[in-house]
Enzyme design. Structure first.
Site, PDB file in Angstrom:
ATOM      1  N   ALA A 100       0.855  -1.187   0.000  1.00  0.00           N
ATOM      2  CA  ALA A 100       0.000   0.000   0.000  1.00  0.00           C
ATOM      3  C   ALA A 100       0.891   1.237   0.000  1.00  0.00           C
ATOM      4  O   ALA A 100       2.041   1.180   0.454  1.00  0.00           O
ATOM      5  CB  ALA A 100      -0.890  -0.015   1.238  1.00  0.00           C
ATOM      6  N   GLY A 144       0.718  -5.118   0.981  1.00  0.00           N
ATOM      7  CA  GLY A 144      -0.517  -5.194   0.197  1.00  0.00           C
ATOM      8  C   GLY A 144      -0.295  -5.809  -1.176  1.00  0.00           C
ATOM      9  O   GLY A 144      -1.228  -6.362  -1.767  1.00  0.00           O
ATOM     10  N   GLU A 147      -0.466  -9.417  -0.550  1.00  0.00           N
ATOM     11  CA  GLU A 147      -1.881  -9.708  -0.265  1.00  0.00           C
ATOM     12  C   GLU A 147      -2.721  -9.676  -1.535  1.00  0.00           C
ATOM     13  O   GLU A 147      -3.634 -10.483  -1.713  1.00  0.00           O
ATOM     14  CB  GLU A 147      -2.407  -8.699   0.766  1.00  0.00           C
ATOM     15  CG  GLU A 147      -1.783  -8.916   2.142  1.00  0.00           C
ATOM     16  CD  GLU A 147      -2.084  -7.794   3.126  1.00  0.00           C
ATOM     17  OE1 GLU A 147      -2.030  -6.613   2.723  1.00  0.00           O
ATOM     18  OE2 GLU A 147      -2.389  -8.091   4.296  1.00  0.00           O
ATOM     19  N   GLU A 167       5.032  -5.016   6.911  1.00  0.00           N
ATOM     20  CA  GLU A 167       4.287  -3.957   7.607  1.00  0.00           C
ATOM     21  C   GLU A 167       4.826  -3.679   9.007  1.00  0.00           C
ATOM     22  O   GLU A 167       4.809  -2.551   9.493  1.00  0.00           O
ATOM     23  CB  GLU A 167       2.796  -4.340   7.711  1.00  0.00           C
ATOM     24  CG  GLU A 167       2.040  -4.289   6.396  1.00  0.00           C
ATOM     25  CD  GLU A 167       2.044  -5.606   5.627  1.00  0.00           C
ATOM     26  OE1 GLU A 167       2.906  -6.475   5.916  1.00  0.00           O
ATOM     27  OE2 GLU A 167       1.188  -5.766   4.744  1.00  0.00           O
TER      28      GLU A 167
HETATM   29  N1  CO8 Z   1       4.553   3.221  -0.723  1.00  0.00           N
HETATM   30  C1  CO8 Z   1       4.923   4.381  -1.305  1.00  0.00           C
HETATM   31  N2  CO8 Z   1       6.049   4.500  -2.055  1.00  0.00           N
HETATM   32  C2  CO8 Z   1       6.805   3.406  -2.207  1.00  0.00           C
HETATM   33  C3  CO8 Z   1       6.474   2.175  -1.633  1.00  0.00           C
HETATM   34  C4  CO8 Z   1       5.278   2.100  -0.863  1.00  0.00           C
HETATM   35  N3  CO8 Z   1       4.851   0.942  -0.306  1.00  0.00           N
HETATM   36  N4  CO8 Z   1       7.436   1.271  -1.960  1.00  0.00           N
HETATM   37  C5  CO8 Z   1       8.328   1.921  -2.729  1.00  0.00           C
HETATM   38  N5  CO8 Z   1       7.958   3.214  -2.881  1.00  0.00           N
HETATM   39  C6  CO8 Z   1       8.645   4.264  -3.639  1.00  0.00           C
HETATM   40  C7  CO8 Z   1       9.860   4.796  -2.882  1.00  0.00           C
HETATM   41  O1  CO8 Z   1       9.462   5.761  -1.931  1.00  0.00           O
HETATM   42  C8  CO8 Z   1      10.661   5.370  -4.013  1.00  0.00           C
HETATM   43  O2  CO8 Z   1      10.120   6.604  -4.373  1.00  0.00           O
HETATM   44  P1  CO8 Z   1      11.084   7.862  -4.711  1.00  0.00           P
HETATM   45  O3  CO8 Z   1      11.887   7.418  -5.901  1.00  0.00           O
HETATM   46  O4  CO8 Z   1      10.152   8.973  -4.990  1.00  0.00           O
HETATM   47  O5  CO8 Z   1      11.938   8.063  -3.515  1.00  0.00           O
HETATM   48  C9  CO8 Z   1      10.405   4.411  -5.160  1.00  0.00           C
HETATM   49  O6  CO8 Z   1       9.220   3.706  -4.817  1.00  0.00           O
HETATM   50  C10 CO8 Z   1      11.513   3.379  -5.327  1.00  0.00           C
HETATM   51  O7  CO8 Z   1      11.719   2.754  -4.068  1.00  0.00           O
HETATM   52  P2  CO8 Z   1      13.174   2.638  -3.390  1.00  0.00           P
HETATM   53  O8  CO8 Z   1      14.036   3.782  -3.795  1.00  0.00           O
HETATM   54  O9  CO8 Z   1      12.958   2.421  -1.928  1.00  0.00           O
HETATM   55  O10 CO8 Z   1      13.702   1.311  -4.111  1.00  0.00           O
HETATM   56  P3  CO8 Z   1      14.683   0.212  -3.499  1.00  0.00           P
HETATM   57  O11 CO8 Z   1      14.986  -0.715  -4.617  1.00  0.00           O
HETATM   58  O12 CO8 Z   1      15.813   0.846  -2.786  1.00  0.00           O
HETATM   59  O13 CO8 Z   1      13.800  -0.560  -2.385  1.00  0.00           O
HETATM   60  C11 CO8 Z   1      11.855  -1.677  -1.567  1.00  0.00           C
HETATM   61  C12 CO8 Z   1      12.678  -1.283  -2.798  1.00  0.00           C
HETATM   62  C13 CO8 Z   1      12.621  -2.669  -0.706  1.00  0.00           C
HETATM   63  C14 CO8 Z   1      10.571  -2.347  -2.080  1.00  0.00           C
HETATM   64  C15 CO8 Z   1      11.514  -0.420  -0.722  1.00  0.00           C
HETATM   65  O14 CO8 Z   1      10.962   0.575  -1.592  1.00  0.00           O
HETATM   66  C16 CO8 Z   1      10.509  -0.662   0.367  1.00  0.00           C
HETATM   67  O15 CO8 Z   1      10.864  -1.160   1.402  1.00  0.00           O
HETATM   68  N6  CO8 Z   1       9.239  -0.287   0.143  1.00  0.00           N
HETATM   69  C17 CO8 Z   1       8.199  -0.396   1.147  1.00  0.00           C
HETATM   70  C18 CO8 Z   1       7.712  -1.828   1.286  1.00  0.00           C
HETATM   71  C19 CO8 Z   1       6.654  -1.915   2.361  1.00  0.00           C
HETATM   72  O16 CO8 Z   1       6.883  -1.611   3.505  1.00  0.00           O
HETATM   73  N7  CO8 Z   1       5.450  -2.365   1.960  1.00  0.00           N
HETATM   74  C20 CO8 Z   1       4.332  -2.503   2.863  1.00  0.00           C
HETATM   75  C21 CO8 Z   1       3.522  -1.252   2.898  1.00  0.00           C
HETATM   76  S1  CO8 Z   1       2.219  -1.281   4.109  1.00  0.00           S
HETATM   77  C22 CO8 Z   1       1.007  -2.221   3.362  1.00  0.00           C
HETATM   78  O17 CO8 Z   1       1.151  -2.690   2.283  1.00  0.00           O
HETATM   79  C23 CO8 Z   1      -0.251  -2.418   4.146  1.00  0.00           C
HETATM   80  C24 CO8 Z   1      -1.212  -3.338   3.399  1.00  0.00           C
HETATM   81  C25 CO8 Z   1      -2.581  -2.773   3.375  1.00  0.00           C
HETATM   82  C26 CO8 Z   1      -3.503  -3.527   2.456  1.00  0.00           C
HETATM   83  C27 CO8 Z   1      -3.456  -3.119   0.997  1.00  0.00           C
HETATM   84  C28 CO8 Z   1      -4.637  -3.579   0.197  1.00  0.00           C
HETATM   85  C29 CO8 Z   1      -4.358  -4.615  -0.857  1.00  0.00           C
END
Ligand code: CO8
Length: 294
Positions: A100, A144, A147, A167
């Site tokens: 998400a 998400g 999921e 999460e």
């Molecule tokens: N939300 C918003 N932006 C994101 C997300 C995210 N989940 N994941 C990545 N991005 C963005 C980054 O902020 C970045 O943006 P920018 O270039 O503007 O800075 C861009 O994508 C590229 O990401 P990274 O630079 O971080 O890329 P890396 O290769 O270094 O890392 C990762 C990739 C490991 C995937 C890292 O981006 C990361 O850890 N992302 C978050 C993963 C996470 O925590 N996911 C869980 C989120 S909470 C959730 O999903 C709750 C579920 C609710 C249900 C949903 C309904 C189906």
């Protein structure tokens, strides 16, 4: 409250003519009869299969509200289109979906979440889908995103896919089936390990070993494999396919005796369809069945 209007793919498509469209680098050119572009998803119809691609590359397909509005709109149109037999859902080679959208939801409050039913309106359409949805997962399938893949009926993984429920790392827990569907798919110990540590480290091979995905394929082939399965399913009787899907999903909800009873009733019901007659007569006459979904 979330609302979306139904725009039939075929009507919407007429303004976006596409004869041949290569999505990502799947290694295959899909002839398209219909195409409808949203901001964050791309939808195509290939024969009897709907192909929906999450398309928010800069944010690794993070699932924001607008993306879900478009996804639900597209899924509803495909589910209601009698020419469609199955749907394939995919992302990019780098990310199926990284979860998400954390930025969008970070300031949300409990009362707003509770009163608006946050998440439930996102996943509602998925849970109502009568037609099979196949996930073709490459890259990150996190939170998400994992999921979302698990809401699908079949998951195929590209060999570099990574699954995780991170999460807990950002101070919350899975909210759209991670604690439920993942546990049922991979068992308690593995689900606990993944969810409690938040580690992003379940490889495609491990996902296969634990039964989360059906099979693993080269990155540029996984969508083709999903499309092929979807095509195979689309050529079956849609009545039987939907009854089978409903019966399988029912097994997660009810005790065995109730599930067996429902299955038997469904089985009996197929004998009220022309497709059952066609299927069994075709076998007896050594020819291919021509189902009319009647
Ligand atoms: N939300 C918003 N932006 C994101 C997300 C995210 N989940 N994941 C990545 N991005 C963005 C980054 O902020 C970045 O943006 P920018 O270039 O503007 O800075 C861009 O994508 C590229 O990401 P990274 O630079 O971080 O890329 P890396 O290769 O270094 O890392 C990762 C990739 C490991 C995937 C890292 O981006 C990361 O850890 N992302 C978050 C993963 C996470 O925590 N996911 C869980 C989120 S909470 C959730 O999903 C709750 C579920 C609710 C249900 C949903 C309904 C189906």
């Amino acid at each position: 409250m979330f609302k979306f209007s139904l725009r039939p793919i075929s009507r919407a498509a007429s303004s976006v003519p596409t004869n041949s469209l290569k999505i990502g680098s799947f290694g295959a050119m899909y002839s398209t009869k219909h195409s409808h572009n949203h901001k964050f998803i791309v939808t195509e119809v290939v024969g009897k299969v709907g192909l929906v691609k999450l398309n928010r590359p800069k944010a690794l397909n993070a699932l924001c509200n607008q993306l879900f509005v478009e996804l639900n709109e597209s899924l509803l149109a495909l589910d209601n289109d009698p020419k469609i037999g199955a749907v394939v859902l995919t992302g990019s080679e780098r990310a199926f979906a990284a979860g998400a959208d954390i930025v969008e939801m970070k300031d949300s409050e409990f009362v707003k979440n509770y009163t608006s039913g946050f998440l439930s309106h996102w996943v509602h359409q998925f849970e109502k889908m009568r037609k099979p949805v196949i996930a073709a997962v490459n890259g990150f399938a996190l939170g998400g995103g994992c999921e979302l893949a698990m809401m699908c009926d079949i998951i195929y993984a590209g060999e570099k896919a990574v699954f995780g429920q991170p999460e807990i790392v950002i101070g919350t827990i899975p909210g759209a089936g991670g604690t439920q569907r993942l546990t049922k798919a991979v068992g308690k110990s593995k689900a606990m390990e993944m969810i409690l540590t938040g580690s992003i480290n379940m490889t495609a091979q491990e996902a296969y070993q634990f039964g989360l995905v059906s099979s693993v394929h080269p990155v540029d082939k996984v969508v083709d494999v999903a499309m092929e399965t979807a095509k195979t399913i689309s050529n079956r009787s849609m009545l039987s396919v939907q009854m089978a899907k409903e019966s399988i999903n029912n097994s997660f909800e009810v005790p065995l005796a109730s599930g067996l009873k429902m299955e038997r009733t469904m089985f009996h019901s197929t004998f009220a369809t022309k497709d059952q007659k066609e299927g069994m007569n075709a076998f007896a006459e050594k020819r291919k069945p021509a189902y009319k979904n009647e």
